[in-house]
Design a protein around this motif. Structure first.
Motif, mmCIF file in Angstrom:
data_model
loop_
_atom_site.group_PDB
_atom_site.id
_atom_site.type_symbol
_atom_site.label_atom_id
_atom_site.label_comp_id
_atom_site.label_asym_id
_atom_site.label_seq_id
_atom_site.Cartn_x
_atom_site.Cartn_y
_atom_site.Cartn_z
ATOM 1 N N CYS A 45 -2.299 -2.333 -10.492
ATOM 2 C CA CYS A 45 -2.695 -0.974 -9.835
ATOM 3 C C CYS A 45 -2.874 -0.045 -10.866
ATOM 4 N N HIS A 46 -4.060 0.564 -11.010
ATOM 5 C CA HIS A 46 -4.062 1.652 -12.250
ATOM 6 C C HIS A 46 -4.053 2.797 -11.423
ATOM 7 N N MET A 47 -3.106 3.708 -12.009
ATOM 8 C CA MET A 47 -2.539 4.874 -11.480
ATOM 9 C C MET A 47 -3.241 5.923 -12.284
ATOM 10 N N GLU A 48 -3.891 6.973 -11.722
ATOM 11 C CA GLU A 48 -4.545 7.930 -12.405
ATOM 12 C C GLU A 48 -3.647 9.358 -12.301
ATOM 13 N N ALA A 49 -3.388 10.170 -13.306
ATOM 14 C CA ALA A 49 -2.708 11.325 -13.171
ATOM 15 C C ALA A 49 -3.261 12.317 -12.472
ATOM 16 N N ASN A 50 -2.734 13.180 -11.655
ATOM 17 C CA ASN A 50 -3.220 14.268 -10.942
ATOM 18 C C ASN A 50 -4.290 13.767 -9.998
ATOM 19 N N SER A 51 -4.153 12.498 -9.448
ATOM 20 C CA SER A 51 -5.310 12.081 -8.500
ATOM 21 C C SER A 51 -4.527 10.856 -7.584
ATOM 22 N N LEU A 71 2.278 -1.725 -11.940
ATOM 23 C CA LEU A 71 1.608 -0.425 -12.030
ATOM 24 C C LEU A 71 1.415 0.178 -13.192
ATOM 25 N N ILE A 72 0.242 0.609 -13.741
ATOM 26 C CA ILE A 72 -0.139 0.984 -14.928
ATOM 27 C C ILE A 72 -0.606 2.626 -14.907
ATOM 28 N N GLY A 73 -0.387 3.347 -15.895
ATOM 29 C CA GLY A 73 -1.055 4.670 -16.028
ATOM 30 C C GLY A 73 -0.209 5.717 -16.725
ATOM 31 N N PRO A 74 -0.801 6.766 -17.184
ATOM 32 C CA PRO A 74 -0.136 7.837 -18.131
ATOM 33 C C PRO A 74 1.121 8.267 -17.306
ATOM 34 N N ASN A 75 1.578 9.033 -18.056
ATOM 35 C CA ASN A 75 2.918 9.783 -17.433
ATOM 36 C C ASN A 75 2.428 10.741 -16.494
ATOM 37 N N GLY A 76 3.212 10.887 -15.156
ATOM 38 C CA GLY A 76 2.814 12.004 -14.093
ATOM 39 C C GLY A 76 1.824 11.407 -13.269
ATOM 40 N N SER A 77 1.339 10.100 -13.364
ATOM 41 C CA SER A 77 0.446 9.355 -12.393
ATOM 42 C C SER A 77 1.208 9.058 -11.202
ATOM 43 N N GLY A 78 2.468 8.782 -11.009
ATOM 44 C CA GLY A 78 3.180 8.545 -9.786
ATOM 45 C C GLY A 78 3.606 7.276 -9.849
ATOM 46 N N LYS A 79 3.836 6.575 -10.570
ATOM 47 C CA LYS A 79 4.280 5.223 -10.823
ATOM 48 C C LYS A 79 5.955 4.913 -10.354
ATOM 49 N N ASP A 133 -1.356 -9.191 -20.297
ATOM 50 C CA ASP A 133 -0.883 -10.319 -19.639
ATOM 51 C C ASP A 133 -0.626 -10.362 -18.604
ATOM 52 N N ILE A 134 -1.450 -9.444 -17.518
ATOM 53 C CA ILE A 134 -1.364 -9.666 -16.327
ATOM 54 C C ILE A 134 -2.947 -9.733 -15.716
ATOM 55 N N PRO A 135 -3.262 -10.620 -14.730
ATOM 56 C CA PRO A 135 -4.540 -10.724 -14.268
ATOM 57 C C PRO A 135 -4.976 -9.173 -13.425
ATOM 58 N N ARG A 136 -6.219 -9.086 -13.704
ATOM 59 C CA ARG A 136 -6.848 -7.684 -12.987
ATOM 60 C C ARG A 136 -6.389 -7.560 -11.655
ATOM 61 N N LYS A 181 0.904 -1.208 0.127
ATOM 62 C CA LYS A 181 -0.057 0.128 0.050
ATOM 63 C C LYS A 181 0.866 1.074 -0.102
ATOM 64 N N TYR A 182 0.580 2.212 -0.763
ATOM 65 C CA TYR A 182 1.105 3.431 -1.146
ATOM 66 C C TYR A 182 -0.037 4.454 -1.107
ATOM 67 N N ASP A 183 0.154 5.472 -0.056
ATOM 68 C CA ASP A 183 -1.177 6.474 -0.073
ATOM 69 C C ASP A 183 -2.389 5.479 -0.236
ATOM 70 N N LYS A 184 -3.283 5.957 -1.382
ATOM 71 C CA LYS A 184 -4.582 5.417 -1.341
ATOM 72 C C LYS A 184 -4.304 4.165 -2.449
ATOM 73 N N HIS A 185 -3.443 3.987 -2.876
ATOM 74 C CA HIS A 185 -3.117 2.895 -4.211
ATOM 75 C C HIS A 185 -2.726 1.495 -3.364
ATOM 76 N N HIS A 186 -3.200 0.460 -3.820
ATOM 77 C CA HIS A 186 -3.084 -0.733 -3.258
ATOM 78 C C HIS A 186 -2.783 -1.696 -4.325
ATOM 79 N N LEU A 187 -1.429 -2.410 -4.220
ATOM 80 C CA LEU A 187 -1.008 -3.343 -5.471
ATOM 81 C C LEU A 187 -0.803 -4.637 -4.800
ATOM 82 N N HIS A 188 -1.612 -5.743 -5.189
ATOM 83 C CA HIS A 188 -1.618 -7.096 -5.063
ATOM 84 C C HIS A 188 -0.290 -7.907 -5.695
#
Length: 492
Positions: free
Chosen positions: A405-411, A32-40, A398-401, A6-13
């Motif tokens: 962890c989907h990272m959102e930019a500016n969130s 960890l997946i998401g656009p540039n600037g999302s905090g990966k 290639d990765i099960p859901r 867990k990192y902030d509100k993100h949760h990666l299994h």
């Protein structure tokens, strides 16, 4: 084994509690997946800090959970090692410590050292062939010699024909012209005549070299040396070498050069090398290629300073993306080897697919899984867990859901009302739902939207343009809809 982070509100299994449900060859792969600037990258930095014994445990916002759901992992921290890698230039910095290796800092290998990892490349689905190449533009050399003989009569032998004097006279006439004084037709005719005579003498010089030195590999070796020495020697020295090593009826013999011996050494080494491999002559170049079949044995030869001046060892048909991948494999392998005494390893790869084309992205996770499995057995590591960060939708397929962890930019909130498709989902579906992105380019989208607007407003002045747009669309569904709209406008 780590089960989640867990990192902030993100949760990666990170993995199933039941080993029987693990579909990967290593212990787990998460994304960890998401656009540039999302905090990966910040997420990965926090993971590295969490394993740092000197870091303040309470201040770190990253929480690691073990297989028994224990949050306080400090008692077992010594059993873990962390490897981080990214190929991008603006990489983060980390505090060095005994349980961590920044594989990004592993220097690129000498090309011969790469071949020592041939087994690893095979594991990753890459076939590497090492070749030594050389290319010499012999026609340019003869052009330079022709210019020198035209401009300076002292360079010519007594047997040189009057053609050089004629060419010199033509050149002087051309140089004497002025765009302010002479008409354009005269200038162009004089320029054309100058070039024509220069090219004719260029051909004569090369033909003379061929006649005096019928052995093509010897001639090619001399040209190779002359080309290498062009920027390091004056024209006198080059002409002297050509006269003595190749032979020429046009070049004067009175000039001497203190570099003759070094030129001769290079030429004999080049001629010996050209006896093996393939030499090809085109209208302007000699091209040479030799397959290095025994890199360990031949490395010393090709790293000889004189040989290295003339022949360049390189990987055959390896793209820039594959080159980046080769260095990535080596960097990861060496870093894992440094931490092989650890029972558990977390491998963090940040944008490792950044320079790979779509087909290599499609294979990336599969090949990484196989490669890390080999490392696990090779170094007897009990547990290897891989965490990737990327913005590539191909990796998400290639990765099960559960392990994405989907990272959102500016969130700071990674939760979504609708869970996007992942494992084995078509790329189009992942793009539309996971990345809120169109599956065609923005320019094509706007062009089609304009066509729809024109058809709806019956803009007859745009019909020719709209018909062309419809004709070049390759998606059959979009093409059919627009064609029907166009036919409807015609019937009005």
């Amino acid at each position: 084994m780590l089960t989640s982070i867990k990192y902030d509100k993100h949760h990666l299994h990170l993995g199933n509690r039941s080993p029987e449900k693990n579909i990967f060859s290593i212990n787990s792969i998460s994304l960890l997946i998401g656009p540039n600037g999302s905090g990966k990258t910040r997420f990965m930095q926090a993971i590295v800090a969490a394993f740092d014994a000197e870091a303040h445990y309470r201040l770190n916002r990253c929480k690691l959970f073990l297989h028994d759901q224990t949050e306080d992992y400090r008692p077992v921290k010594a059993l873990w090692g962390v490897v981080y890698y990214t190929p991008v230039q603006n990489r983060p910095t980390f505090r060095a410590h005994d349980d961590f290796v920044d594989a990004s800092k592993v220097p690129p290998k000498n090309i011969f050292e790469l071949l020592e990892y041939d087994e690893l490349f095979t594991d990753f689905g890459l076939k590497v062939k090492l070749v030594a190449r050389a290319s010499v533009e012999y026609r340019r050399i003869c052009e330079e010699f022709a210019s020198a003989l035209i401009d300076n009569p002292d360079f010519r032998s007594s047997d040189a024909s009057d053609e050089f004097d004629n060419a010199r006279h033509a050149r002087e006439l051309h140089k004497a012209t002025s765009h302010y004084r002479d008409d354009q037709t005269t200038i162009l005719e004089l320029e054309k005549n100058d070039k024509k005579l220069h090219q004719e003498l260029t051909e004569k010089i090369y033909e003379d070299f061929q006649e005096k030195c019928p052995e093509e590999k010897k001639l090619a070796s001399a040209m190779l040396v002359i080309q290498h020495m062009f920027s390091r020697s004056n024209i006198n020295q080059l002409l002297h070498f050509a006269k003595n090593y190749i032979g020429s009826k046009f070049i004067n013999t009175i000039f001497k050069s203190e570099k003759s011996l070094s030129f001769l050494v290079l030429a004999r080494l080049a001629e010996k090398q050209l006896q093996t491999g393939e030499l090809e002559r085109t209208d302007s170049h000699y091209n040479y290629e030799y397959v290095i079949k025994h890199p360990k044995r031949e490395r010393k030869h090709f790293e000889n300073p004189n040989i290295a001046k003339l022949f360049k060892p390189e990987l055959d048909k390896v793209s820039s993306g594959e080159w980046a991948l080769l260095n990535q494999i080596i960097a990861l392998h060496e870093s894992i080897e440094k931490l092989h005494h650890k029972n558990n390893l977390v491998v963090l790869i940040d944008e490792g697919d950044a320079f790979l084309h779509l087909n290599w992205q499609r294979q990336y996770i599969y090949q990484l899984d196989r490669f890390l499995e080999k490392c696990k057995h090779r170094f007897a590591i009990a547990n290897i867990q891989l965490i990737l960060a990327s913005h590539s939708p191909m990796l998400a397929s290639d990765i099960p859901r559960t392990f994405i962890c989907h990272m959102e930019a500016n969130s700071t909130n990674s939760q979504r009302e609708t869970l996007p498709p992942t494992f084995a989902a078509p790329l189009q579906s992942i793009l539309n739902l996971a990345f809120t992105s169109s599956t065609i380019g923005e320019f094509a989208t706007q062009t089609i939207n304009k066509t729809i607007k024109n058809l709806r407003n019956n803009e007859r002045s745009e019909w020719e343009r709209d018909d062309y747009v419809i004709s070049i669309i390759d998606d059959p569904t979009i093409k059919q809809v627009l064609t029907e709209m166009r036919d409807g406008v015609d019937s009005q």
